[in-house]
Every structure is written in C-alpha cells, then in structure tokens.
Scaffold this motif. Sequence first.
Motif, PDB file in Angstrom:
ATOM      1  N   SER A  37       9.194  10.066 -11.394  1.00 42.51           N
ATOM      2  CA  SER A  37       8.644   8.741 -11.695  1.00 42.51           C
ATOM      3  C   SER A  37       7.193   8.678 -11.235  1.00 42.51           C
ATOM      4  O   SER A  37       6.844   9.172 -10.163  1.00 42.51           O
ATOM      5  N   ILE A  38       6.384   8.069 -12.099  1.00 37.19           N
ATOM      6  CA  ILE A  38       4.969   7.855 -11.821  1.00 37.19           C
ATOM      7  C   ILE A  38       4.784   6.340 -11.853  1.00 37.19           C
ATOM      8  O   ILE A  38       4.963   5.709 -12.888  1.00 37.19           O
ATOM      9  N   TRP A  39       4.411   5.756 -10.713  1.00 35.48           N
ATOM     10  CA  TRP A  39       4.451   4.306 -10.545  1.00 35.48           C
ATOM     11  C   TRP A  39       3.116   3.640 -10.846  1.00 35.48           C
ATOM     12  O   TRP A  39       2.144   4.287 -11.204  1.00 35.48           O
ATOM     13  N   PHE A  40       3.071   2.350 -10.660  1.00 33.65           N
ATOM     14  CA  PHE A  40       1.953   1.502 -11.072  1.00 33.65           C
ATOM     15  C   PHE A  40       0.627   1.958 -10.457  1.00 33.65           C
ATOM     16  O   PHE A  40       0.538   2.235  -9.271  1.00 33.65           O
ATOM     17  N   LYS A  56      13.015  15.263  -9.406  1.00 36.61           N
ATOM     18  CA  LYS A  56      13.166  14.168  -8.436  1.00 36.61           C
ATOM     19  C   LYS A  56      11.902  13.954  -7.598  1.00 36.61           C
ATOM     20  O   LYS A  56      11.960  13.790  -6.391  1.00 36.61           O
ATOM     21  N   VAL A  57      10.755  13.942  -8.257  1.00 40.65           N
ATOM     22  CA  VAL A  57       9.489  13.663  -7.584  1.00 40.65           C
ATOM     23  C   VAL A  57       9.104  12.224  -7.917  1.00 40.65           C
ATOM     24  O   VAL A  57       9.144  11.826  -9.078  1.00 40.65           O
ATOM     25  N   ASN A  58       8.769  11.446  -6.903  1.00 41.54           N
ATOM     26  CA  ASN A  58       8.271  10.097  -7.169  1.00 41.54           C
ATOM     27  C   ASN A  58       6.855   9.975  -6.632  1.00 41.54           C
ATOM     28  O   ASN A  58       6.565  10.312  -5.494  1.00 41.54           O
ATOM     29  N   ILE A  59       5.972   9.531  -7.524  1.00 44.86           N
ATOM     30  CA  ILE A  59       4.558   9.345  -7.232  1.00 44.86           C
ATOM     31  C   ILE A  59       4.347   7.835  -7.223  1.00 44.86           C
ATOM     32  O   ILE A  59       4.312   7.198  -8.270  1.00 44.86           O
ATOM     33  N   GLN A  60       4.241   7.277  -6.034  1.00 45.96           N
ATOM     34  CA  GLN A  60       4.281   5.824  -5.881  1.00 45.96           C
ATOM     35  C   GLN A  60       2.950   5.161  -6.224  1.00 45.96           C
ATOM     36  O   GLN A  60       1.956   5.827  -6.513  1.00 45.96           O
ATOM     37  N   ASP A  61       2.940   3.849  -6.170  1.00 45.33           N
ATOM     38  CA  ASP A  61       1.817   3.017  -6.610  1.00 45.33           C
ATOM     39  C   ASP A  61       0.490   3.463  -5.990  1.00 45.33           C
ATOM     40  O   ASP A  61       0.397   3.659  -4.785  1.00 45.33           O
ATOM     41  N   ILE A 158      15.130   8.310   0.099  1.00 49.28           N
ATOM     42  CA  ILE A 158      13.957   7.760  -0.580  1.00 49.28           C
ATOM     43  C   ILE A 158      13.851   8.309  -2.001  1.00 49.28           C
ATOM     44  O   ILE A 158      13.646   7.564  -2.954  1.00 49.28           O
ATOM     45  N   ALA A 159      14.018   9.618  -2.163  1.00 53.34           N
ATOM     46  CA  ALA A 159      13.946  10.207  -3.505  1.00 53.34           C
ATOM     47  C   ALA A 159      15.024   9.623  -4.412  1.00 53.34           C
ATOM     48  O   ALA A 159      14.749   9.277  -5.574  1.00 53.34           O
ATOM     49  N   ASP A 160      16.236   9.490  -3.906  1.00 56.36           N
ATOM     50  CA  ASP A 160      17.324   8.917  -4.707  1.00 56.36           C
ATOM     51  C   ASP A 160      17.060   7.451  -5.036  1.00 56.36           C
ATOM     52  O   ASP A 160      17.355   6.993  -6.142  1.00 56.36           O
ATOM     53  N   ASN A 161      16.515   6.693  -4.078  1.00 57.12           N
ATOM     54  CA  ASN A 161      16.210   5.284  -4.343  1.00 57.12           C
ATOM     55  C   ASN A 161      15.214   5.141  -5.483  1.00 57.12           C
ATOM     56  O   ASN A 161      15.348   4.230  -6.306  1.00 57.12           O
ATOM     57  N   TYR A 162      14.219   6.014  -5.553  1.00 59.85           N
ATOM     58  CA  TYR A 162      13.228   5.892  -6.620  1.00 59.85           C
ATOM     59  C   TYR A 162      13.816   6.200  -7.998  1.00 59.85           C
ATOM     60  O   TYR A 162      13.357   5.650  -9.000  1.00 59.85           O
ATOM     61  N   ILE A 163      14.844   7.023  -8.060  1.00 57.25           N
ATOM     62  CA  ILE A 163      15.543   7.214  -9.331  1.00 57.25           C
ATOM     63  C   ILE A 163      16.239   5.910  -9.712  1.00 57.25           C
ATOM     64  O   ILE A 163      16.195   5.472 -10.864  1.00 57.25           O
ATOM     65  N   MET A 164      16.843   5.250  -8.726  1.00 55.90           N
ATOM     66  CA  MET A 164      17.502   3.969  -8.979  1.00 55.90           C
ATOM     67  C   MET A 164      16.475   2.912  -9.406  1.00 55.90           C
ATOM     68  O   MET A 164      16.688   2.191 -10.391  1.00 55.90           O
ATOM     69  N   TYR A 165      15.345   2.827  -8.713  1.00 56.59           N
ATOM     70  CA  TYR A 165      14.319   1.830  -9.069  1.00 56.59           C
ATOM     71  C   TYR A 165      13.839   2.037 -10.507  1.00 56.59           C
ATOM     72  O   TYR A 165      13.658   1.092 -11.260  1.00 56.59           O
ATOM     73  N   ALA A 166      13.622   3.297 -10.872  1.00 53.95           N
ATOM     74  CA  ALA A 166      13.168   3.596 -12.232  1.00 53.95           C
ATOM     75  C   ALA A 166      14.199   3.146 -13.257  1.00 53.95           C
ATOM     76  O   ALA A 166      13.836   2.654 -14.330  1.00 53.95           O
TER      77      ALA A 166
END
Length: 174
Positions: A37-40, A56-61, A158-166
């Motif tokens: 996920s690539i965030w705002f 499972k990489v999340n790139i936050q805001d 944290i990584a799993d949560n960002y999959i859920m948020y997406a």
Amino acid sequence: MPVILPVKGVYPKMGENCFVAPNATIVGDVVMGNECSIWFNAVVRGDVNSIRMGNKVNIQDGVVIHCTYEKTKTVIGNNVSVGHNAIIHGCTIEDDVLVGMGAIIMDNAHVGANTIIAAGAVVLEGTHIEKGTVYAGVPAKKIKDINMDLIRGEINRIADNYIMYASWFKEEEK
C-alpha cells in the motif's frame, strides 16, 4: 486518481491486491510485490534508478522513496512498514522492518532484518544496521537488541493492519 507515470518508457508495476491512495505518486522503475500500500501524499520516484519492494510493504502518508542516479537503487524487503513522513533514499531494507515516523535512511545504508528504526532517527550514508536491533537518534545508534516476540508482535501487527486499512478503501470503491 493517483499519479502513476512512466519514465523513459518504464512503467511502475504492482503485484496483486495493492492499494494506492488517490493523491500518491509512483513513477518510473518501481516494482511492488503483493498486498502493498502506498498512502496519501507518498511519493515513490523510480526515475533515476530502480525501486524494488517485496510483499506486504506499507508506505505511509507523506513518505518519500527515491534513489541516486547511476549509483544506488532502493530495495525494500517483505513485511516492511515505513512510517509517516519518512525518507528512504538509495538504501537496502531487509524483511520485517519497522521504519518510524520521520526517520531518514540515506544512500548505501543497509538495514538488517527484524529491525526497528525509531521515529526521527537519521541513518547516515553507508551505515550497516545489524539484524534484530533497535536504532534511534541523530545520527542513529544501536539502542538494544530485539527479542523475537516483539518482531512477531509489533512489526507483523502493523504490516497486517495496513492490509486491513487498505481493504476499507477497496470496499468503498465497490
């Protein structure tokens, strides 16, 4: 709509089940694995060299990921969370890493697996961070070793949560 642009004919590539926020920017030689996920307001610029991300990489805001022309590419392993407003530049980050908010990781740095880079830390050019540690400060220094319970708990959570948020945003698109 996110800005997704080619550079010199090379388009970004995304794996399965990825989320890109409407105002994120991804350009050039960028390859993302599955469930990324690539965030705002995040910017992933593979214009002058390549950027590779595992699964499972999340790139936050507000995060900026870049590389150095003809010198250093950026490689990010699996299960990596990059906190809000961090800067990742021309470095390697192995699997199961948490990069805290506002942290900076410079060219030719190497972050070992199972590691936490604390919020606001500055990992200087060429620094080698051993696996299983916490680094903090300016410049970043080793604070302590990490036990595997923290890795399995906090980093994976944290990584799993960002999959859920997406998934929440994907539901809205339907």
